[in-house]
Design an enzyme around this catalytic site. Structure first.
Site, PDB file in Angstrom:
ATOM      1  N   GLU A 143      29.316 105.831 194.005  1.00 31.37           N
ATOM      2  CA  GLU A 143      29.765 105.821 192.540  1.00 31.37           C
ATOM      3  C   GLU A 143      28.883 106.129 191.463  1.00 31.37           C
ATOM      4  O   GLU A 143      28.751 106.599 190.339  1.00 31.37           O
ATOM      5  CB  GLU A 143      31.055 105.083 192.002  1.00 31.37           C
ATOM      6  N   HIS A 167      39.563 106.270 189.482  1.00 27.62           N
ATOM      7  CA  HIS A 167      40.308 104.739 190.100  1.00 27.62           C
ATOM      8  C   HIS A 167      42.327 104.658 189.915  1.00 27.62           C
ATOM      9  O   HIS A 167      42.085 103.952 190.881  1.00 27.62           O
ATOM     10  CB  HIS A 167      39.816 102.943 189.786  1.00 27.62           C
TER      11      HIS A 167
END
Length: 308
Positions: free
Chosen positions: A138, A172
């Site tokens: 990430e 997300h």
């Protein structure tokens, strides 16, 4: 292609592979915490990270970026342990309250000294995902790859700090679908609120990580900070210290296993003094974070952007 379109493409490249295989796609009988799913998702994010790296390299080529400038834009070189230590001190100051609760009130400092918790966490697939694969992949995609796109696009530092983390938060949002599949008994309104809350705190972390990245030009610091935040979870904002376990809601891309949440130990109260001390330290940590934000992220390796 504009930085915004490329960043949106990176979000899709990172998330879509989760839904292309039955091993990675959530279902009522297969949660994202199942070892089979974790292994398959690790392969998927590895592939996605490589694709994003190739695309970023192509953008550098299109902009005629000199080869010796590429490692700096990516935050890979030069490496400054001093910068990392300074920034992590800032993170520790922010989490002074939770560290006090888990380390002193709950006696967790003994495990920290022996590193027993680290060993136990990394020996599980969930720990390997949450503390290694998740932070590395990430931070590479949303900091090391996306931020330079905006630097080359002549965005200001302020714009980069408050814009690029939104892609991190949006990435997300697919957890809403996963949560609805695996927790059908939860009302939709509650699930949406949960997802919006996750978007908020992932974006807040992204603001800080992007700021630290621009200020220090160091992706390793962002990865370590991400791992630390995944380990700590969200701070307690209410309730008596020592009474309930206060299981973390979960930082970026972390959902604790349901069985871990349900079996969390209920600590016995240690008196109101622990609670008073915790909230004083929590406020002091937040204040210290504010005052030391710029001094502890000062570096000679800062990326070439202006903060307006």
């Amino acid at each position: 292609m504009s930085p915004a379109l490329l960043s949106a493409a990176y979000v899709l490249i990172y998330v879509i592979p989760f839904y292309l295989s039955s091993a990675t796609r959530p279902s009522p009988t297969l949660t994202r915490d199942a070892p089979l799913s974790i292994r398959a998702r690790i392969r998927a994010v590895t592939f996605s990270t490589i694709v994003c790296a190739v695309l970023t390299t192509y953008v550098f080529y299109e902009h005629n970026v000199p080869a010796h400038e590429i490692p700096k834009l990516l935050g890979l070189w030069p490496v400054s342990l001093f910068d990392t230590a300074q920034t992590m001190l800032l993170v520790v100051i922010l989490f002074a309250g939770p560290l006090f609760e888990h380390g002193i009130v709950h006696g967790g400092w003994k495990d920290w000294v022996t590193l027993r918790g680290v060993y136990e966490s990394l020996c599980s697939w969930i720990g390997y995902r949450n503390f290694i694969v998740g932070p590395v992949s990430e931070e590479l995609v949303w900091r090391s790859f996306i931020v330079p796109l905006h630097v080359l696009g002549n965005f200001t530092g302020t714009q980069i700090v408050f814009l690029t983390p939104l892609y991190f938060g949006i990435a997300h949002m697919h957890h809403l679908y996963e949560f609805r599949i695996t927790h059908p008994e939860v009302p939709l309104f509650v699930a949406v609120l949960r997802s919006l809350f996750q978007f908020t705190y992932t974006s807040l972390f992204g603001f800080f990580a992007t700021f630290a990245y621009l200020r220090t030009g160091n992706i390793y610091t962002c990865i370590i900070a991400h791992t630390f935040c995944n380990w700590m979870g969200l701070p307690r904002f209410y309730g008596r210290v020592g009474v309930e376990a206060g299981v973390p809601i979960g930082p970026p891309d972390v959902d604790k296993k349901d069985d871990e949440q349900n079996s969390a130990p209920a600590y016995q109260g240690e008196g109101s003094l622990w609670t008073v001390a915790y909230y004083i330290i929590l406020v002091a940590g937040a204040t210290g974070f504010y005052w030391f934000l710029f001094p502890l992220t000062q570096s000679k390796h800062t990326l070439s952007v202006t903060f307006d």
